[in-house]
Write a protein that holds these residues in place. Structure first.
Motif, PDB file in Angstrom:
ATOM      1  N   ASN A 198       0.827  -1.216   0.000  1.00  0.00           N
ATOM      2  CA  ASN A 198       0.000   0.000   0.000  1.00  0.00           C
ATOM      3  C   ASN A 198       0.860   1.264   0.000  1.00  0.00           C
ATOM      4  O   ASN A 198       0.534   2.251  -0.639  1.00  0.00           O
ATOM      5  CB  ASN A 198      -0.911   0.030   1.232  1.00  0.00           C
ATOM      6  CG  ASN A 198      -2.125  -0.862   1.012  1.00  0.00           C
ATOM      7  OD1 ASN A 198      -2.294  -1.427  -0.073  1.00  0.00           O
ATOM      8  ND2 ASN A 198      -2.950  -0.983   2.030  1.00  0.00           N
ATOM      9  N   ASP A 226     -13.209  -2.778  -0.414  1.00  0.00           N
ATOM     10  CA  ASP A 226     -12.281  -2.096   0.504  1.00  0.00           C
ATOM     11  C   ASP A 226     -11.163  -1.417  -0.264  1.00  0.00           C
ATOM     12  O   ASP A 226     -10.782  -0.290   0.002  1.00  0.00           O
ATOM     13  CB  ASP A 226     -11.646  -3.099   1.475  1.00  0.00           C
ATOM     14  CG  ASP A 226     -12.647  -3.553   2.510  1.00  0.00           C
ATOM     15  OD1 ASP A 226     -13.750  -2.958   2.556  1.00  0.00           O
ATOM     16  OD2 ASP A 226     -12.334  -4.514   3.238  1.00  0.00           O
ATOM     17  N   LYS A 227     -10.634  -2.159  -1.204  1.00  0.00           N
ATOM     18  CA  LYS A 227      -9.521  -1.625  -1.984  1.00  0.00           C
ATOM     19  C   LYS A 227     -10.008  -0.451  -2.837  1.00  0.00           C
ATOM     20  O   LYS A 227      -9.275   0.534  -3.030  1.00  0.00           O
ATOM     21  CB  LYS A 227      -8.954  -2.747  -2.868  1.00  0.00           C
ATOM     22  CG  LYS A 227      -7.502  -2.592  -3.208  1.00  0.00           C
ATOM     23  CD  LYS A 227      -6.580  -2.716  -2.009  1.00  0.00           C
ATOM     24  CE  LYS A 227      -5.273  -1.998  -2.309  1.00  0.00           C
ATOM     25  NZ  LYS A 227      -4.087  -2.714  -1.933  1.00  0.00           N
ATOM     26  N   TRP A 230     -10.109   2.541  -0.687  1.00  0.00           N
ATOM     27  CA  TRP A 230      -8.731   2.977  -0.439  1.00  0.00           C
ATOM     28  C   TRP A 230      -8.219   3.779  -1.643  1.00  0.00           C
ATOM     29  O   TRP A 230      -7.636   4.861  -1.499  1.00  0.00           O
ATOM     30  CB  TRP A 230      -7.859   1.731  -0.180  1.00  0.00           C
ATOM     31  CG  TRP A 230      -6.440   2.023   0.213  1.00  0.00           C
ATOM     32  CD1 TRP A 230      -5.948   2.126   1.479  1.00  0.00           C
ATOM     33  CD2 TRP A 230      -5.318   2.252  -0.674  1.00  0.00           C
ATOM     34  NE1 TRP A 230      -4.611   2.400   1.450  1.00  0.00           N
ATOM     35  CE2 TRP A 230      -4.186   2.487   0.140  1.00  0.00           C
ATOM     36  CE3 TRP A 230      -5.157   2.284  -2.051  1.00  0.00           C
ATOM     37  CZ2 TRP A 230      -2.921   2.737  -0.379  1.00  0.00           C
ATOM     38  CZ3 TRP A 230      -3.892   2.541  -2.575  1.00  0.00           C
ATOM     39  CH2 TRP A 230      -2.800   2.765  -1.747  1.00  0.00           C
TER      40      TRP A 230
END
Ligand code: AMP
Ligand code: MN
Ligand code: MN
Ligand code: MN
Length: 279
Positions: A198, A226-227, A230
């Protein structure tokens, strides 16, 4: 309006011709399609001709997917709304296409050393326009050294495969510059598909934006919620627009089909709005 801003034809490693791709898109009720072949704009002309000659309702966005090198390794930059006749872009792509053949020969030599013989000859006999690792994997399968793409990449030419060849792509800065001077928007393609932590991925996004990139793909198959959140935060932080695309290569590839990717909500500006205005 149904759209898809990332897909391939047989002018790179897709299996459908530009004609078949347009028919397939129309079947799937796509109204706005960007054809983004690897390092080539050559399929665009045929796709436009086909749409014009048959009076089809679909709109084609001229696109490209350029392989580029960064301090974080190899990445892909999609260009959307480029001028497909731009000579500076075309000339540079020609060099990168030549580089791809040099690289294919290096892969073939290294594969031969571990007993996988005849790959380059097989590639030369196939009707290939821009040679990619997909074609090399295909040759490995057809010569019976692997049972499918997964195995060909895992065993031989993927990130963990036995054979490594140095990449000689243009720099990220050059890819963004070429797309911009051809009038296009530069999009960081499928950001989670690079083998980066990340922390490194957030540096890559920052570097992409600071070098003049416009947008980042925030919606594509295999990206989890979720990604995506992000990535969205990082897009906003770096003032990048969102883009979406399936990265379609051919109909029987399970993980991706034309026009299929999660919808993004309207909380982030999307390249769709800019592109729709321009066509
Ligand atoms: P290249 O640009 O020549 O390195 O080829 C990259 C292309 O290979 C990608 O655009 C994918 O279409 C394909 N590819 C890469 N990794 C895999 C994999 N593990 N399985 C199947 N196809 C892959
Ligand atoms: Mn590909
Ligand atoms: Mn890609
Ligand atoms: Mn792609």
């Amino acid at each position: 309006m149904k759209f898809d801003f990332h897909c391939h034809s047989n002018f790179s490693d897709g299996k459908l011709s530009p004609y078949e791709l347009i028919d397939y898109a129309i079947e799937r009720e796509i109204e706005l399609l960007a054809l983004t072949d690897h390092d080539s704009v050559d399929g665009l002309c045929l796709a436009h001709e086909y749409i014009r000659n048959n009076n089809l309702g679909i709109k084609l966005v001229d696109g490209i997917e350029i392989s580029a090198l960064t301090e974080f390794g190899e990445i892909h930059v999609v260009g959307l709304g480029i001028d497909r006749k731009n000579t500076q872009l075309i000339n540079r792509l020609k060099l990168q296409q030549e580089q791809r053949w040099i690289r294919a020969e290096e892969y073939a030599e290294k594969l031969a050393k571990i007993g996988v013989k005849g790959i380059f000859e097989h590639l030369q006999q196939s009707a290939i326009k821009v040679v990619t690792r997909s074609h090399i994997a295909n040759a490995i399968i057809e010569l019976n050294y692997a049972k499918d793409m997964d195995q060909a990449f895992k065993r031989f030419i993927g990130k963990q495969g036995k054979v490594k060849v140095a990449k000689n792509w243009m720099s990220l800065g050059e890819a963004i510059f070429l797309i911009k001077q051809a009038g296009g928007l530069a999009v960081l393609a499928h950001p989670t598909r690079y083998p980066l932590s990340n922390r490194k991925l957030s540096y890559l996004i920052e570097s992409f934006a600071s070098q003049g990139g416009h947008a980042i793909e925030l919606s594509y198959p295999s990206l989890n919620k979720d990604k995506m959140e992000w990535l969205k935060l990082h897009a906003e932080k770096n003032q990048l627009l969102a883009s979406s695309g399936s990265d379609f290569h051919y109909p029987d590839l399970r993980w991706t089909d034309l026009g299929r990717f999660p919808m993004l909500d309207s909380s982030i500006a999307h390249v769709f709005d800019k592109i729709k205005l321009a066509i």
